[in-house]
Write an enzyme that holds these catalytic residues in place. Structure first.
Site, short mmCIF file in Angstrom:
data_model
loop_
_atom_site.label_atom_id
_atom_site.label_comp_id
_atom_site.label_asym_id
_atom_site.label_seq_id
_atom_site.Cartn_x
_atom_site.Cartn_y
_atom_site.Cartn_z
N GLU A 219 0.86 -1.19 0.00
CA GLU A 219 0.00 0.00 0.00
C GLU A 219 0.90 1.24 0.00
O GLU A 219 1.71 1.43 0.88
CB GLU A 219 -0.90 -0.01 1.24
N GLU A 250 -0.75 9.68 -5.52
CA GLU A 250 0.39 8.77 -5.61
C GLU A 250 0.62 8.31 -7.05
O GLU A 250 1.77 8.17 -7.47
CB GLU A 250 0.15 7.57 -4.69
N ASP A 403 -7.17 2.68 2.91
CA ASP A 403 -6.75 1.40 3.50
C ASP A 403 -7.93 0.43 3.56
O ASP A 403 -7.78 -0.76 3.29
CB ASP A 403 -6.18 1.63 4.90
#
Length: 418
Positions: A219, A250, A403
């Protein structure tokens, strides 16, 4: 291997409590003072963008953390991507989770009973991460937030040095896992370049010791150092993991760091363009994933942004993708609204109802059909599964959403033994 206590509260309330006046926005790669904090907070609040930064002054941070955790409006939660993914998976009664991170007394108390922490992972003091939230339309001085989001910062040395990675890998023999989830590489940005490079090499050696029949998911999280990102991608970590989870910030940072497709795009304006996202995901799997010529293990990327998710997989390695991407989207809608199931009155659709699948090759044009919300397309041995997200109108809590999405997607993913 990253775990901490998240202190969640209104960014504006904390800055007021610290006596920090509204300021012009300015980006800082590292925060050295309260002045840097207020400038960086204003910078990202103005853009409605998420960010995570290291606060370099230990003593100043301790004072800020104390003020934050004792603020009447503060809420304390399990934090750190690894602990959050573990906590999410632990809600499934049939699963046992091994968590190795720096676990202090408060965090241990907050963890689910299904989460096992080895004694070597326990420490006397908790690592605190401060999460400053703001709502869409909220004002701070002249700054107005276009969307709800949060700004995260910490002075976290245990997680920053990946202190628990070796403990984690050595615990796997006894634990015998079906899946390994790694997170926390982004925490190393607070280290010196030499320390970081050395620790990354040690991390790579440790990860290489994990038996190859256990799938590994990495992750990612917010980063600012392009060279470090490039190292993780090119020579070291990407070829060792089977799967990656990331968001739009990201993804863009990743392509900028390695001069990939659309690298000249400075930032997203509004909802990330599906064709652009799809081109970058395709390039990552083509350049760094498993091919007939390349011995990389990387075969899966789970991309999540507020409005939609895409699961990209190399053919022949994964099954059940439609269920996995849908489960991730459902987790986003329920967790943000803090409901057990999707409540139609509390969510809305923000995804584009029509889009093209690429800007670098002859694209397909896709129109969404509400009766079949997961759309599938294919490009040179790579499958893409797209789903819109039912976005929570008034999010109760945005922290750990990525998450939860990745954890839920993994739970429904079927990894084919190779």
């Amino acid at each position: 291997v990253n775990a901490c206590v998240d202190v969640v509260l209104s960014g504006v309330k904390l800055l007021e409590a610290l006596g920090l006046e509204p300021s012009e926005g300015k980006n800082h790669a590292v925060l050295n003072s309260g002045q840097d904090l207020r400038e960086a907070f204003a910078h990202f609040m103005e853009r409605g963008a998420a960010a995570e930064r290291f606060f370099s002054d230990a003593e100043a941070f301790r004072d800020i953390a104390r003020a934050a955790s004792e603020h009447p409006a503060a809420q304390l939660y399990v934090g750190g991507n690894a602990a959050l993914i573990g906590q999410k998976l632990a809600t499934n009664p049939d699963l046992k989770i091994l968590l190795c991170g720096p676990v202090g007394p408060k965090l241990h108390e907050l963890l689910d009973d299904n989460v096992v922490v080895p004694p070597e992972s326990m420490q006397e003091r908790d690592e605190f991460h401060l999460i400053l939230e703001y709502q869409a339309g909220e004002q701070w001085g002249r700054v107005r937030a276009p969307a709800a989001n949060r700004f995260i910062f910490s002075h976290d040395l245990s997680n920053g040095a990946l202190n628990m990675l070796e403990v984690f890998v050595s615990s796997l023999d006894e634990f015998q896992p079906d899946l390994v989830v790694l997170s926390g590489l982004h925490m190393m940005e607070g280290q010196s370049k030499e320390m970081r490079q050395r620790r990354l090499m040690e991390a790579v050696a440790s990860i290489s010791d994990i038996p190859t029949d256990i799938p590994i998911h990495l992750e990612l999280a917010s980063m600012t150092d392009q060279d470090f990102m490039s190292n993780i991608m090119h020579q070291q970590v990407f070829p060792l993991v089977n799967s990656i989870g990331l968001n739009e910030q990201e993804l863009l940072f990743l392509t900028q760091s390695a001069s990939g497709p659309h690298a000249s795009l400075a930032s997203w304006s509004g909802i990330p363009d599906v064709g652009v996202v799809s081109d970058i995901l395709f390039w990552i799997l083509k350049e760094h994933g498993r091919t007939a010529e390349r011995a990389s293990d990387l075969t899966r990327i789970h991309f999540h942004t507020l409005a939609y998710h895409i699961l990209a997989t190399v053919d022949g390695h994964w099954g059940n993708q439609a269920a996995a991407v849908a489960a991730g989207a459902r987790a986003a809608g329920t967790q943000a609204c803090a409901t057990d199931t999707i409540d139609a009155s509390k969510v809305f659709l923000k995804a584009p109802l029509e889009f093209v699948t690429s800007h670098t090759e002859e694209p397909a044009r896709i129109s969404l059909n509400p009766d079949e919300p997961v759309v599938h397309w294919h490009r040179e041995g790579i499958s893409f599964h797209f789903t819109p997200v039912l976005v929570c109108k008034d999010p109760v809590r945005t922290v750990g959403l990525g998450d939860a999405i990745s954890a839920e997607g993994l739970l429904y993913s079927e990894a084919y033994p190779q």
